[in-house]
Motif scaffolding. Sequence first.
Motif, mmCIF file in Angstrom:
data_model
loop_
_atom_site.group_PDB
_atom_site.id
_atom_site.type_symbol
_atom_site.label_atom_id
_atom_site.label_comp_id
_atom_site.label_asym_id
_atom_site.label_seq_id
_atom_site.Cartn_x
_atom_site.Cartn_y
_atom_site.Cartn_z
ATOM 1 N N LYS A 36 -5.348 -64.483 -6.343
ATOM 2 C CA LYS A 36 -6.093 -64.058 -7.889
ATOM 3 C C LYS A 36 -5.788 -65.377 -8.130
ATOM 4 C CE LYS A 36 -5.441 -59.288 -9.038
ATOM 5 N NZ LYS A 36 -4.763 -58.309 -9.892
ATOM 6 N N SER A 37 -5.108 -66.241 -8.315
ATOM 7 C CA SER A 37 -4.715 -67.606 -8.543
ATOM 8 C C SER A 37 -5.617 -68.210 -7.712
ATOM 9 C CB SER A 37 -3.118 -67.968 -8.342
ATOM 10 O OG SER A 37 -2.771 -69.111 -9.083
ATOM 11 N N ASN A 38 -5.555 -68.117 -6.552
ATOM 12 C CA ASN A 38 -6.062 -69.285 -6.049
ATOM 13 C C ASN A 38 -8.034 -69.276 -6.289
ATOM 14 O OD1 ASN A 38 -4.526 -70.418 -4.524
ATOM 15 N ND2 ASN A 38 -5.212 -69.223 -2.973
ATOM 16 N N LYS A 40 -9.060 -68.147 -9.569
ATOM 17 C CA LYS A 40 -8.686 -68.718 -10.867
ATOM 18 C C LYS A 40 -9.157 -70.334 -10.785
ATOM 19 C CE LYS A 40 -6.453 -64.436 -13.623
ATOM 20 N NZ LYS A 40 -5.026 -64.450 -14.275
ATOM 21 N N LYS A 41 -8.036 -70.727 -10.205
ATOM 22 C CA LYS A 41 -8.449 -71.534 -10.039
ATOM 23 C C LYS A 41 -9.617 -72.402 -9.110
ATOM 24 C CE LYS A 41 -3.221 -72.647 -9.078
ATOM 25 N NZ LYS A 41 -2.256 -72.954 -8.784
#
Length: 369
Positions: A36-38, A40-41
Motif C-alpha cells: 500500500k505504501s509503495n 501510494k508512493k
Amino acid sequence: MTELDYEQKIKELEKANRILQKKLERSENNRILLEKSNDKKENLFLNVINELRESQKTLEERSYDLEQALKKLQAMQSKLVESEKMSALGLLVAGIAHEINNPVNFIHGNLQYAAEYARDILDLLQCYQETSCSSHQVIAKKIKINDFDFIREDFIRLMKSMQYGTQRIQEIVQSLRTFSHLDEAEFKAVDIHEGINSTLMILQSRLKSQPNRPEITVIQEYGSIPLIECYAGKLNQVFLNIIKNAIDALEQKLDNEQKFYQKPGIDCLQSTFCSSHLIPTIHIITELVDSWVKIYISDNGWGMDEQVTQQIFNAFFTTKPVGKGMGLGLFISYQIIVENHQGKLEYNSTPGIGTEFVIMIPRQLRGNL
C-alpha cells in the motif's frame, strides 16, 4: 522416551507453530502495508510527473504566447516607426513642394511674358535689319558673325524648352503634393487614378532604362471610377510598396537571365527566353464591380513560389538582400487595406512568369473608423 515426554514435545512444537504463524501473519500484514505504501508512493510519483508535464506544457504555451506578443510588439513598433517615417517624409515632401512651387510658378509665369517680349524684340531687330543693314556695314558684319538668323530661331525654341521645363517641374510638384495628401483632410473622397499617377511619377527614375536593363513599360487601363472615400496618403503608400516590389521582381528576373545566358555554351540569340527579348512590364487595371473598387497591379517578373507566398504578409519577412528591405512593405499594406479600409489584398503568382496583386476596397467605408 515416555508418553509424557512426547506430549511435552508436541506442546513445544504447537507453541513454536503458533509463534511462526503469528510471525507469518505479521509479515503478511507488513507486506500488505508495504505494498500500500509503495502504491501510494508510486501514485504520488506519477502525480508529480504529471504535474511537471502539465507545468512544462503551460510554460511552453506561455513561452509561445510571449514570443508571439514580442513579435507583435516588434511589428507594431516597426509599423509605428515606418508610419512616422512616412509621415515625416510626407511633411518633407509637402514642404519642399510648397517651397519649390512658388518660385517655379513665378518663373513659369514670367517666361510667357519673356517669350512675348523676345518675339517683339526679334521682330523689331528683323525690321531694323531689313531697312538699315544695307547702309551700315558694321551692323551687317556683326549680324553675320553672330548668326542672327540662327539666334532668332533658336531663342524661341530655348524659351519654349524653358517653359516646358518649368511645366514639368510643376507636374512633379503636383505629384508630390498629391502623393503626400498632407495639405488635405486625411479621410476624404479622392480620385484613386491621381494617386496611382503620382506614385508612378515618384518612381519615374526607377522605371527609366538603366545601364543593365531596358525601360520598364507601364500599361494603364483605368475604368470609370467615381471619387471614393479613403485615406488617400495611406492608399498611395500601398501603391508605392506594390509597384516598388514589381520593379524589384523585374530587375531580379532580368539580372538572373542575363547571368544565365552569359554562361559558356548558351546561345542567347537562339533562345526565345533570352532576357533581351523580355519587355519588362507593369500592368495596372482599375474597375468598379458592384460596390467594390478593384485595382490590379501585375508584372512579368520573377514571381513567387508557395514557400514565399505563405509568408509575404508576415512582418519582417523578405527575400531581398540585407539593406534592400525590412520586410514591412506588404505587412503594412495589408494592414492599411484590411484594417483601415475594410478591404482585401490578394495575390496570384507563378514562379518565372510574374505576380499580380489585387486591391479591393469598398466604395464607401462602413461605420466610423
